[in-house]
Design a protein around this motif. Structure first.
Motif, mmCIF file in Angstrom:
data_model
loop_
_atom_site.group_PDB
_atom_site.id
_atom_site.type_symbol
_atom_site.label_atom_id
_atom_site.label_comp_id
_atom_site.label_asym_id
_atom_site.label_seq_id
_atom_site.Cartn_x
_atom_site.Cartn_y
_atom_site.Cartn_z
ATOM 1 N N LYS A 1 -4.464 82.038 7.046
ATOM 2 C CA LYS A 1 -4.998 81.078 8.010
ATOM 3 C C LYS A 1 -6.445 80.733 7.685
ATOM 4 N N CYS B 1 -3.896 69.411 11.042
ATOM 5 C CA CYS B 1 -3.637 70.257 9.874
ATOM 6 C C CYS B 1 -2.758 69.548 8.851
ATOM 7 N N LEU C 1 -10.228 80.337 9.057
ATOM 8 C CA LEU C 1 -11.056 80.912 10.103
ATOM 9 C C LEU C 1 -12.060 79.883 10.607
ATOM 10 N N ASP C 2 -12.783 80.252 11.644
ATOM 11 C CA ASP C 2 -13.685 79.297 12.300
ATOM 12 C C ASP C 2 -14.810 78.818 11.388
ATOM 13 N N GLU D 1 -3.413 84.029 17.899
ATOM 14 C CA GLU D 1 -4.788 83.924 17.392
ATOM 15 C C GLU D 1 -5.114 82.499 16.941
ATOM 16 N N HIS D 2 -4.200 81.861 16.224
ATOM 17 C CA HIS D 2 -4.411 80.501 15.701
ATOM 18 C C HIS D 2 -3.148 79.672 15.931
ATOM 19 N N GLN E 1 -2.184 76.312 13.928
ATOM 20 C CA GLN E 1 -1.928 76.319 12.492
ATOM 21 C C GLN E 1 -0.490 76.710 12.146
ATOM 22 N N GLN F 1 -3.535 69.695 17.070
ATOM 23 C CA GLN F 1 -4.051 70.418 15.906
ATOM 24 C C GLN F 1 -3.022 70.465 14.779
#
Length: 307
Positions: free
Chosen positions: A252, A84, A254-255, A296-297, A300, A80
């Motif tokens: 960040k 990114c 989000l989905d 959480e992410h 990223q 990921q």
């Protein structure tokens, strides 16, 4: 600090020269979800664009995370990051199109920034090193009426070579400049020299932003998950010297492909008795808050590459 020896041109510069027209063709004619699909499909073959191999990144993720639960495997985190890297480049290239890219951006915790400015001593945003933050934080706050004085480096952009700094990096920095009051470039041989000028901006009740980094002459070490991270102390020193609030920021995607700028409550820099204690305390508290944001992410957070 002695200036690092720079090469004039390298193979990564050649890759950017080839890649920018391709990214323009894609990003100017398709939507963001398509950029993500293309970047995800390319990621397994594009790991060389990062300064650390995907296997090494995955190993560090496992070492640092320990028993903490992540929503991605360590190898998915590494992939990921490559995704990114490609996507953020597409975003920048898309912003050069006649019809500008207008992402959905929300700001959470803006009251912390308003309260800091109401005190009349300016505010320092400590912008966490997440992939989408470099552009989205500036863009989102600009839309809400804030123009930041942002500390930056000559190397910010696509390259650290002489050619890249002169020709390639302005592809990114010219877009970010649309949303800034000023881009303050640190000197290679005396990076601390800019603090006096920024203190003047804060005394005029303006907003200064600094990206949280670890590359400093005297970084502070702080516990982070099952390991440690290095944090450059400049922002905390500036807060201590100026009496300004130091506000961590976590930006960040989000989905649903919207973006969230989360402004965290101020770090208690001014409640400590000495500057050394204040800076160390701010770094530790920042790292503690960062943990949940990374969990959480995790895909990223850029500093998996450096930690």
């Amino acid at each position: 600090m002695v200036e690092r020896r720079r090469s004039i041109f390298n193979v990564q510069d050649f890759g950017v020269l080839i890649g920018v027209p391709m990214m323009a063709a894609i990003s100017w004619t398709t939507g963001e979800r398509t950029w993500n699909t293309i970047a995800r499909n390319a990621a397994p073959y594009a790991g060389a664009i990062l300064s650390r191999s995907s296997d090494r990144i995955a190993q560090r993720v496992r070492e640092i995370v320990g028993n903490h639960d992540l929503p991605l495997t360590s190898h998915e985190v590494a992939q990921q990051l490559v995704t990114c890297e490609i996507e953020t480049a597409m975003q920048v290239v898309r912003c050069h199109a006649p019809m500008r890219w207008v992402p959905e951006i929300s700001i959470e915790g803006e009251t912390h920034l308003k309260t800091a400015l109401a005190a009349g001593r300016g505010a320092i945003l400590w912008d966490s090193h997440f992939y989408f933050a470099s552009l989205i934080t500036k863009m989102g706050l600009y839309r809400s009426g804030y123009r930041l004085h942002h500390i930056s480096r000559r190397e910010h952009g696509f390259s650290q070579t002489h050619f890249g700094i002169r020709v390639l990096n302005p592809i990114r920095t010219s877009i970010e400049a649309r949303y800034l009051a000023n881009r303050v470039v640190m000197s290679d041989d005396n990076p601390g020299a800019i603090l006096d000028g920024l203190a003047k901006r804060l005394s005029d009740n303006e907003v200064v932003s600094v990206t949280v980094r670890g590359d400093s002459n005297r970084p502070v070490e702080a516990q982070f998950l099952n390991g440690t991270m290095r944090i450059a102390p400049g922002a905390a020193v500036l807060a201590w010297n100026s009496g300004s609030e130091l506000l961590p920021v976590f930006t960040k995607r989000l989905d649903d492909f919207s973006y969230r700028i989360r402004i965290s409550p101020p770090l208690n820099v001014l409640e400590n008795t000495t500057r050394r204690v204040a800076v160390a305390s701010a770094a530790r508290e920042y790292a503690r808050r960062l943990e949940s944001e990374v969990i959480e992410h995790p895909g990223q957070w850029i500093d998996w590459i450096n930690i």
